[in-house]
Enzyme design. Structure first.
Site, PDB file in Angstrom:
ATOM      1  N   GLY A 202      -0.314  -0.624 -14.709  1.00 14.95           N
ATOM      2  CA  GLY A 202       0.725   0.151 -15.075  1.00 14.95           C
ATOM      3  C   GLY A 202       2.108  -0.605 -14.972  1.00 14.95           C
ATOM      4  O   GLY A 202       3.386  -0.160 -14.930  1.00 14.95           O
TER       5      GLY A 202
ATOM      6  N   HIS B 184       7.932  -9.017 -14.745  1.00 15.42           N
ATOM      7  CA  HIS B 184       8.534 -10.052 -13.693  1.00 15.42           C
ATOM      8  C   HIS B 184       8.406  -9.410 -12.342  1.00 15.42           C
ATOM      9  O   HIS B 184       8.712  -8.043 -12.067  1.00 15.42           O
ATOM     10  CB  HIS B 184      10.204 -10.166 -13.921  1.00 15.42           C
TER      11      HIS B 184
ATOM     12  N   ASN C  27       2.898  -2.955  -8.994  1.00 12.85           N
ATOM     13  CA  ASN C  27       2.172  -2.770 -10.031  1.00 12.85           C
ATOM     14  C   ASN C  27       1.589  -4.064 -10.925  1.00 12.85           C
ATOM     15  O   ASN C  27       2.723  -4.826 -10.989  1.00 12.85           O
ATOM     16  CB  ASN C  27       2.593  -1.665 -11.237  1.00 12.85           C
TER      17      ASN C  27
ATOM     18  N   HIS D 247       8.097  -1.804  -5.528  1.00 14.84           N
ATOM     19  CA  HIS D 247       9.049  -0.778  -5.401  1.00 14.84           C
ATOM     20  C   HIS D 247       8.986  -0.315  -4.022  1.00 14.84           C
ATOM     21  O   HIS D 247       7.924  -0.510  -3.299  1.00 14.84           O
ATOM     22  CB  HIS D 247       8.067   0.314  -6.287  1.00 14.84           C
TER      23      HIS D 247
ATOM     24  N   ASP E 229      16.084   1.598  -8.660  1.00 13.47           N
ATOM     25  CA  ASP E 229      15.725   1.902  -9.844  1.00 13.47           C
ATOM     26  C   ASP E 229      16.309   2.900 -10.537  1.00 13.47           C
ATOM     27  O   ASP E 229      16.961   3.755 -10.271  1.00 13.47           O
ATOM     28  CB  ASP E 229      14.202   2.489  -9.282  1.00 13.47           C
TER      29      ASP E 229
ATOM     30  N   HIS F 218      11.505 -16.321 -11.926  1.00 14.53           N
ATOM     31  CA  HIS F 218      10.894 -15.475 -12.931  1.00 14.53           C
ATOM     32  C   HIS F 218       9.370 -15.793 -12.596  1.00 14.53           C
ATOM     33  O   HIS F 218       8.818 -17.009 -12.854  1.00 14.53           O
ATOM     34  CB  HIS F 218      11.169 -15.659 -14.289  1.00 14.53           C
TER      35      HIS F 218
ATOM     36  N   HIS G 152       7.830  -7.440  -9.049  1.00 18.17           N
ATOM     37  CA  HIS G 152       8.520  -6.509  -8.547  1.00 18.17           C
ATOM     38  C   HIS G 152       7.867  -5.549  -7.555  1.00 18.17           C
ATOM     39  O   HIS G 152       6.916  -5.132  -7.892  1.00 18.17           O
ATOM     40  CB  HIS G 152       9.713  -5.475  -9.372  1.00 18.17           C
TER      41      HIS G 152
HETATM   42  P1  5GP Z   1       6.810  -1.235 -13.388  1.00 13.16           P
HETATM   43  O1  5GP Z   1       6.102   0.213 -14.182  1.00 13.16           O
HETATM   44  O2  5GP Z   1       6.795  -2.383 -14.209  1.00 13.16           O
HETATM   45  O3  5GP Z   1       5.723  -1.194 -12.012  1.00 13.16           O
HETATM   46  O4  5GP Z   1       8.245  -0.726 -12.926  1.00 13.16           O
HETATM   47  C1  5GP Z   1       9.252  -0.788 -13.699  1.00 13.16           C
HETATM   48  C2  5GP Z   1      10.523  -0.055 -12.985  1.00 13.16           C
HETATM   49  O5  5GP Z   1      11.621  -0.566 -13.441  1.00 13.16           O
HETATM   50  C3  5GP Z   1      10.533   1.281 -13.492  1.00 13.16           C
HETATM   51  O6  5GP Z   1      10.350   2.160 -12.131  1.00 13.16           O
HETATM   52  C4  5GP Z   1      11.953   1.487 -14.139  1.00 13.16           C
HETATM   53  O7  5GP Z   1      12.452   2.747 -13.881  1.00 13.16           O
HETATM   54  C5  5GP Z   1      12.559   0.244 -13.744  1.00 13.16           C
HETATM   55  N1  5GP Z   1      13.551  -0.288 -14.646  1.00 13.16           N
HETATM   56  C6  5GP Z   1      13.314  -0.588 -16.026  1.00 13.16           C
HETATM   57  N2  5GP Z   1      14.403  -1.096 -16.445  1.00 13.16           N
HETATM   58  C7  5GP Z   1      15.407  -0.841 -15.602  1.00 13.16           C
HETATM   59  C8  5GP Z   1      16.562  -1.505 -15.606  1.00 13.16           C
HETATM   60  O8  5GP Z   1      17.243  -1.853 -16.402  1.00 13.16           O
HETATM   61  N3  5GP Z   1      17.499  -1.204 -14.337  1.00 13.16           N
HETATM   62  C9  5GP Z   1      16.845  -0.679 -13.240  1.00 13.16           C
HETATM   63  N4  5GP Z   1      17.559  -0.576 -12.144  1.00 13.16           N
HETATM   64  N5  5GP Z   1      15.651  -0.359 -13.182  1.00 13.16           N
HETATM   65  C10 5GP Z   1      15.010  -0.532 -14.303  1.00 13.16           C
HETATM   66 ZN    ZN Z   2      12.242 -12.470 -15.154  1.00 12.18          ZN
END
Ligand code: 5GP
Ligand code: ZN
Length: 113
Positions: A93, A98, A87, A102, A30, A46, A100
């Site tokens: 949140g 797409h 999430n 964590h 991240d 996707h 993912h």
């Molecule tokens: P969400 O809030 O959608 O569950 O988490 C999105 C995550 O993607 C966040 O923890 C953010 O730091 C990470 N993220 C967003 N843009 C990028 C990027 O360009 N590269 C990387 N490696 N992580 C990203």
């Molecule tokens: Zn995507």
């Protein structure tokens, strides 16, 4: 999806710190880590969120879970422990649309919230 950041990371179009990949999934660090170790695991395909995995073939969800474990192992936190979460939607949140997971670890994460 040309405008999806995680599609572009998965395809190598946007650079990232990839720690593990196979034909279906990619694990990378991240960009804004919330723990000593913070990976994101994404499918190359996707799909928006966990709500959409119902259209996957039956074994792909299992493969994703096994990939998450292998990613944790790859960065040395499989035995010390970690948190794997995804999430979903506005209340969850979810910022990137797409799917993912964590993977957080490398330290005592404390209580869930
Ligand atoms: P969400 O809030 O959608 O569950 O988490 C999105 C995550 O993607 C966040 O923890 C953010 O730091 C990470 N993220 C967003 N843009 C990028 C990027 O360009 N590269 C990387 N490696 N992580 C990203
Ligand atoms: Zn995507």
């Amino acid at each position: 999806m040309d405008d999806c950041i995680f599609c572009r990371i998965a395809s190598g179009d946007i650079p990232s710190e990839i720690v593990l990949e196979d034909g279906d999934f990619v694990a990378f660090r991240d960009i804004d880590p919330k723990a000593s170790e913070h990976l994101l695991v994404v499918p190359r395909e996707h799909i928006v969120s966990l709500n959409d995995v119902g259209r996957w073939p039956g074994n792909k969800g299992q493969s994703l879970l096994e990939f998450i474990v292998r990613a944790a192992e790859q960065v040395g936190i499989k035995e010390s422990g970690y948190r794997a979460l995804t999430n979903v939607g506005p209340d969850g949140g979810q910022e990137v649309q797409h799917l993912h997971f964590h993977i957080l670890g490398g330290e005592d994460l404390g209580d869930f919230r």
